[in-house]
Write an enzyme that holds these catalytic residues in place. Structure first.
Site, PDB file in Angstrom:
ATOM      1  N   ASN A 208       0.839  -1.205   0.000  1.00  0.00           N
ATOM      2  CA  ASN A 208       0.000   0.000   0.000  1.00  0.00           C
ATOM      3  C   ASN A 208       0.872   1.252   0.000  1.00  0.00           C
ATOM      4  O   ASN A 208       2.100   1.159  -0.042  1.00  0.00           O
ATOM      5  CB  ASN A 208      -0.975  -0.019   1.176  1.00  0.00           C
ATOM      6  CG  ASN A 208      -0.237  -0.049   2.495  1.00  0.00           C
ATOM      7  OD1 ASN A 208       0.516   0.874   2.817  1.00  0.00           O
ATOM      8  ND2 ASN A 208      -0.422  -1.111   3.264  1.00  0.00           N
ATOM      9  N   PHE A 321      -3.706   3.761  15.150  1.00  0.00           N
ATOM     10  CA  PHE A 321      -4.051   4.794  14.184  1.00  0.00           C
ATOM     11  C   PHE A 321      -5.292   4.324  13.423  1.00  0.00           C
ATOM     12  O   PHE A 321      -5.577   3.132  13.363  1.00  0.00           O
ATOM     13  CB  PHE A 321      -2.909   5.005  13.184  1.00  0.00           C
ATOM     14  CG  PHE A 321      -1.885   6.004  13.644  1.00  0.00           C
ATOM     15  CD1 PHE A 321      -0.934   5.645  14.587  1.00  0.00           C
ATOM     16  CD2 PHE A 321      -1.872   7.301  13.134  1.00  0.00           C
ATOM     17  CE1 PHE A 321       0.013   6.559  15.025  1.00  0.00           C
ATOM     18  CE2 PHE A 321      -0.926   8.225  13.562  1.00  0.00           C
ATOM     19  CZ  PHE A 321       0.014   7.853  14.507  1.00  0.00           C
ATOM     20  N   LYS A 339     -10.747  -2.690  19.258  1.00  0.00           N
ATOM     21  CA  LYS A 339      -9.360  -3.164  19.393  1.00  0.00           C
ATOM     22  C   LYS A 339      -8.813  -2.940  20.804  1.00  0.00           C
ATOM     23  O   LYS A 339      -7.651  -3.192  21.065  1.00  0.00           O
ATOM     24  CB  LYS A 339      -8.483  -2.489  18.333  1.00  0.00           C
ATOM     25  CG  LYS A 339      -9.012  -2.719  16.911  1.00  0.00           C
ATOM     26  CD  LYS A 339      -8.005  -2.431  15.837  1.00  0.00           C
ATOM     27  CE  LYS A 339      -8.619  -2.571  14.446  1.00  0.00           C
ATOM     28  NZ  LYS A 339      -7.651  -2.752  13.376  1.00  0.00           N
TER      29      LYS A 339
HETATM   30  O1  PMT Z   1       3.492   5.860   6.500  1.00  0.00           O
HETATM   31  P1  PMT Z   1       3.073   7.270   6.121  1.00  0.00           P
HETATM   32  O2  PMT Z   1       3.169   7.513   4.628  1.00  0.00           O
HETATM   33  O3  PMT Z   1       3.776   8.307   6.943  1.00  0.00           O
HETATM   34  O4  PMT Z   1       1.509   7.409   6.449  1.00  0.00           O
HETATM   35  C1  PMT Z   1       1.073   7.366   7.775  1.00  0.00           C
HETATM   36  C2  PMT Z   1      -0.235   6.550   7.904  1.00  0.00           C
HETATM   37  C3  PMT Z   1      -1.358   7.265   7.187  1.00  0.00           C
HETATM   38  C4  PMT Z   1      -0.046   5.138   7.341  1.00  0.00           C
HETATM   39  C5  PMT Z   1      -0.515   6.449   9.458  1.00  0.00           C
HETATM   40  O5  PMT Z   1      -0.675   7.736   9.981  1.00  0.00           O
HETATM   41  C6  PMT Z   1      -1.754   5.595   9.717  1.00  0.00           C
HETATM   42  O6  PMT Z   1      -2.876   6.048   9.686  1.00  0.00           O
HETATM   43  N1  PMT Z   1      -1.517   4.288  10.015  1.00  0.00           N
HETATM   44  C7  PMT Z   1      -2.589   3.285  10.184  1.00  0.00           C
HETATM   45  C8  PMT Z   1      -3.016   2.817   8.840  1.00  0.00           C
HETATM   46  C9  PMT Z   1      -4.052   1.718   8.932  1.00  0.00           C
HETATM   47  O7  PMT Z   1      -3.778   0.600   8.598  1.00  0.00           O
HETATM   48  O8  PMT Z   1      -5.194   2.067   9.471  1.00  0.00           O
HETATM   49  P2  PMT Z   1      -6.450   1.073   9.655  1.00  0.00           P
HETATM   50  O9  PMT Z   1      -7.555   1.990   9.953  1.00  0.00           O
HETATM   51  O10 PMT Z   1      -6.593   0.160   8.475  1.00  0.00           O
HETATM   52  O11 PMT Z   1      -6.046   0.195  10.914  1.00  0.00           O
HETATM   53  C10 PMT Z   1      -6.338   0.594  12.239  1.00  0.00           C
HETATM   54  C11 PMT Z   1      -5.237   0.183  13.188  1.00  0.00           C
HETATM   55  O12 PMT Z   1      -5.135  -1.250  13.218  1.00  0.00           O
HETATM   56  C12 PMT Z   1      -3.879   0.707  12.823  1.00  0.00           C
HETATM   57  O13 PMT Z   1      -3.189   1.068  14.010  1.00  0.00           O
HETATM   58  C13 PMT Z   1      -3.197  -0.507  12.165  1.00  0.00           C
HETATM   59  O14 PMT Z   1      -1.777  -0.486  12.369  1.00  0.00           O
HETATM   60  C14 PMT Z   1      -3.831  -1.657  12.911  1.00  0.00           C
HETATM   61  N2  PMT Z   1      -3.904  -2.915  12.123  1.00  0.00           N
HETATM   62  C15 PMT Z   1      -4.622  -2.963  10.971  1.00  0.00           C
HETATM   63  C16 PMT Z   1      -4.702  -4.162  10.293  1.00  0.00           C
HETATM   64  C17 PMT Z   1      -4.034  -5.310  10.811  1.00  0.00           C
HETATM   65  N3  PMT Z   1      -4.081  -6.463  10.171  1.00  0.00           N
HETATM   66  N4  PMT Z   1      -3.335  -5.208  11.941  1.00  0.00           N
HETATM   67  C18 PMT Z   1      -3.259  -4.036  12.613  1.00  0.00           C
HETATM   68  O15 PMT Z   1      -2.601  -3.942  13.656  1.00  0.00           O
END
Ligand code: PMT
Length: 397
Positions: A208, A321, A339
């Protein structure tokens, strides 16, 4: 901060104008010294207009007769940055040649010096230049390495001056480190950053747009505040902040295993990574051959690492995040509960000036006690400090 900016004769001199603008907008005082070569590429006027100070180009032209300027400037400045710096000026600094305003000022200055080289890749790799850079490095000059990309000479190679934002981050981070309160001293912080790579076959994978900048900035901020930091990410073209332990992974599964084995000793866990939600059911050992017709890939869910942390945490403060494009608050609050995190930071990744890849970010922190805190748009390092400050304010010990 009072910053002495040296500009030498390279095409990247135009970027020094942007650097001056960024530094002054951030509230720093800038005084500029240009070599004759620099004046062939850009004029002193934009530097004067942006810094609101005279620009120094000639050692024999004293602006204030009561002062010797190449000395008084060194008494004034907190640090000196030369961007871009050419092979010629690198050589002069390394060998103590002071034949112009910039090189004379450098010799008289005993504060921190940063140089951002920019030149053709063959020149940069010449032993004369690499030896001179080594000499300067040994004397404590910090070299802000050039990046790879399109060079003015038509080559696509290493030699492009670092971007003004990166230079600014290096100068400011290094100089504020000593002033930053060590409020995370003795704490262990585990951070995940960037994308994951889900292999399909030896040449193809799913990933991604995450660059890792947000997670790396968090690692930088935490280490500046005295924490012992472990950073879990794929191999990225970013510098791992000094003192940070990098745990290299590739897939969501690898990230899960790394987090699982390091979470016990962590006091704070920050999940800034954009983890793949799906991975191919089958990974082909050989390159898949094209066939007539369409292709369907079967994907399976990956482990939700944050959910696992939330379910198994003991003493850890857990920060997640949420990358959203709509219903930002609703979805972020949903993730907070589902979570079992202590806080979720929602960033609107539909806004291209923040979030994925950009140098800046902004968002809202949603805490498990129902409170929230808006983080204004700023550099990712600034956002990182704000996040850590808020977490500490919330009573994290
Ligand atoms: O890397 P950059 O270009 O600086 O951009 C930063 C960012 C936008 C990636 C960062 O600020 C951000 O938002 N990171 C989380 C991205 C994400 O996967 O969000 P989500 O809404 O899909 O997931 C929610 C949370 O669950 C996140 O903390 C993620 O790390 C976690 N997750 C998601 C899926 C998974 N299988 N395991 C996880 O732990």
């Amino acid at each position: 901060m009072k910053i002495l900016l040296g500009v030498t004769g390279g095409i990247a001199a135009y970027k020094a104008i942007d650097l001056t603008s960024k530094l002054t907008q951030a509230g720093h005082e800038v005084r500029v010294i240009m070599t004759d070569g620099a004046c062939e590429f850009v004029t002193p006027l934009p530097f004067q207009a942006l810094s609101r100070n005279p620009v120094y180009t000639d050692i024999f032209k004293e602006h204030h007769p009561q002062e010797i300027q190449h000395i008084s400037l060194t008494d004034w400045a907190d640090c000196m940055v030369i961007a871009p710096i050419t092979a010629t000026t690198i050589g002069k600094l390394a060998h103590g040649i002071s034949d112009n305003m910039l090189t004379a000022t450098y010799l008289a200055f005993n504060g921190p010096v940063y140089i951002a080289p920019a030149m053709n890749s063959k020149m940069y790799d010449h032993p004369a230049v690499t030896d001179n850079l080594m000499l300067l490095r040994q004397r404590g000059v910090q070299i802000i390495e050039p990046g790879a990309g399109f060079l003015a000479c038509g080559y696509i190679a290493k030699g492009r001056m670092s971007e003004p934002q990166e230079i600014m981050d290096v100068i400011l981070n290094r100089n504020v480190t000593n002033e930053v309160e060590q409020d995370l001293a003795g704490k262990h912080v585990l951070i995940t950053a960037g994308p994951t790579i889900e292999r399909i076959d030896p040449v193809r994978y799913l990933t991604n747009r995450s660059s890792g900048k947000m997670g790396y900035s968090l690692a930088q901020a935490a280490t500046m505040r005295g924490a012992q930091v472990k950073l879990v990410s794929i191999d990225l073209p970013l510098e791992v902040p000094q003192g940070v332990e990098h745990i290299k992974i590739e897939s969501a599964h690898d990230m899960f295993e790394a987090v699982k084995s390091h979470m016990d000793e962590a006091d704070i866990i920050i999940k800034a990574a954009a983890v793949a939600d799906y991975t191919p059911v089958e990974v082909y050992e050989q390159k898949m051959k094209k066939k007539d017709g369409d292709l369907s890939l079967q994907l399976k869910r990956t482990q939700d690492i944050l959910m696992y942390i939330g379910a198994h945490k003991t003493h850890q403060y857990v920060i997640g995040f949420a990358a959203e494009t709509e219903y930002v608050e609703k979805y972020a609050r949903g993730k907070l509960v589902k979570k079992n995190a202590d806080v979720i930071i929602a960033n609107n990744v539909g806004d291209t000036s923040i979030g994925f890849k950009s140098d800046d970010n902004a968002g809202t922190m949603y805490f498990e006690d129902g409170s929230e805190k808006v983080i204004e748009k700023q550099s990712k390092l600034g956002v990182s400090h704000e996040i850590l400050t808020q977490v500490i304010k919330k009573g994290f010990k």
